[in-house]
Design an enzyme around this catalytic site. Structure first.
Site, PDB file in Angstrom:
ATOM      1  CG  ASP A  15     -85.958 -54.140   9.307  1.00  0.00           C
ATOM      2  OD1 ASP A  15     -85.558 -54.185   8.943  1.00  0.00           O
ATOM      3  OD2 ASP A  15     -86.827 -53.113   8.099  1.00  0.00           O
ATOM      4  CG  ASP A  17     -82.673 -51.676   3.993  1.00  0.00           C
ATOM      5  OD1 ASP A  17     -82.622 -50.508   4.235  1.00  0.00           O
ATOM      6  OD2 ASP A  17     -82.299 -52.521   4.119  1.00  0.00           O
TER       7      ASP A  17
END
Length: 335
Positions: A15, A17
């Protein structure tokens, strides 16, 4: 080969953010961890639910921050959403885009036509944009009520930023869902599709993320192990209360966990800590002898909380009280 967590895997599905960066700031140690993995032959595929930027822009931003990233290493929910539409619609079908120009470009790349009004729409695709306003949401509602296919790039309620969590695409999706009375198809995490596309030919993927309801649930959906890092959205309280499909395989302070023994990262008993049950309350005692006393306490507490079905906790002794305070778990007993 070093017997650490990284040695068990042939690709990292990471991922962005909250995991690699927060807003414009790199998460400390993240660049070194990704580059170290690449040096050992384990590439990183950057898998993001944020549909506001093109894969090229995402790769450029990652390179600016120091990450080794090519355009082909990036998988966005905008790509997955456009692919879902193309599978259901004929070439040239008209799509109302609620989102950025990057999302519209992905739709056009699939041979579909972008329109700006409900009257012409065969489908609606909705992705995050900081400029989304009432008028376009209203057009989306009208189109969906009239039978348009509705695909949401993701349903993350919040987006981690340097200012803290701010409204994400899921918050805007909820507005449309409430007004239209329809559930969207979801392209991004926690649906497995986006992660599977990022996996390619790899056979031993590791999903790495900061959020239980997207990254970790997505790992469960695709049947892959997961590492939750405590650098973004999900914290200790959410972990203790997590349902089975939201529970990570391993818990790490940050991406430095990749070079640690997997047994040290797994929820379960940890040296220096004991967890007992007093009624419906978990009682933490001990002195936390490990390198990460607070996170070790969390690993021990998670195992007990998941076994006994309670997330009430209290500490017995100064070391336990300090660990709970660092984890944001102080004063939770008897809630």
């Amino acid at each position: 080969m070093t017997d650490d967590l990284l040695s068990r895997h042939d690709v990292l599905l990471a991922d962005l953010d909250g995991t690699l960066y927060r807003g414009p700031e790199v998460v400390p140690g993240a660049v070194e961890a990704v580059r170290g993995a690449a040096d050992r032959g384990v590439p990183t595929v950057y898998v993001t639910n944020n549909a506001s930027r093109s894969p090229g822009d995402v790769a450029a931003h990652l390179r600016e921050l120091g990450f080794p990233a090519r355009v082909e290493d990036v998988r966005t929910s905008s790509q997955a959403a456009a692919a879902m539409l193309a599978e259901q619609l004929p070439s040239g079908a008209r799509v109302l885009v609620v989102g950025t120009a990057a999302l519209a470009d992905e739709v056009r790349a699939r041979g579909l036509t972008v329109v700006d009004g409900a009257a012409d729409a065969d489908a609606v695709v909705q992705g995050h944009s900081p400029d989304t306003g009432w008028r376009v949401l209203a057009e989306a509602v009208v189109a969906i009520r009239a039978g348009a296919v509705w695909v949401a790039s993701n349903v993350d309620l919040t987006l981690p930023t340097e200012r803290g969590p701010l409204p994400g695409n899921g918050s805007m999706v909820q507005v449309v869902r409430t007004a239209a009375g329809v559930e969207p198809q979801v392209a991004g995490k926690p649906a497995a599709r986006l992660l599977r596309e990022g996996c390619g030919d790899a056979r031993r993927p590791l999903v790495v993320g900061d959020r239980l309801d997207t990254d970790i649930e997505g790992a469960h959906a695709m049947g892959a192990p997961s590492l939750l890092v405590l650098t973004g959205v999900s914290g200790a309280a959410e972990l203790l209360a997590a349902r089975p499909k939201l529970r990570p395989t391993w818990i790490g302070t940050d991406l430095a966990a990749l070079t640690r023994d997997p047994d040290d990262l797994a929820p379960g008993p940890r040296p220096g800590w004991d967890v007992t049950l007093d009624g419906a309350t978990l009682v933490l005692t001990g002195d936390g002898t490990g390198d990460e006393p607070a996170v070790d306490a969390l690993r021990a507490l998670c195992a007990a909380a998941w076994e006994h079905g309670t997330d009430d906790v209290r500490g017995d002794g100064s070391a336990a009280a300090t660990a709970l305070r660092e984890l944001g778990l102080a004063d939770r007993a008897g809630r």
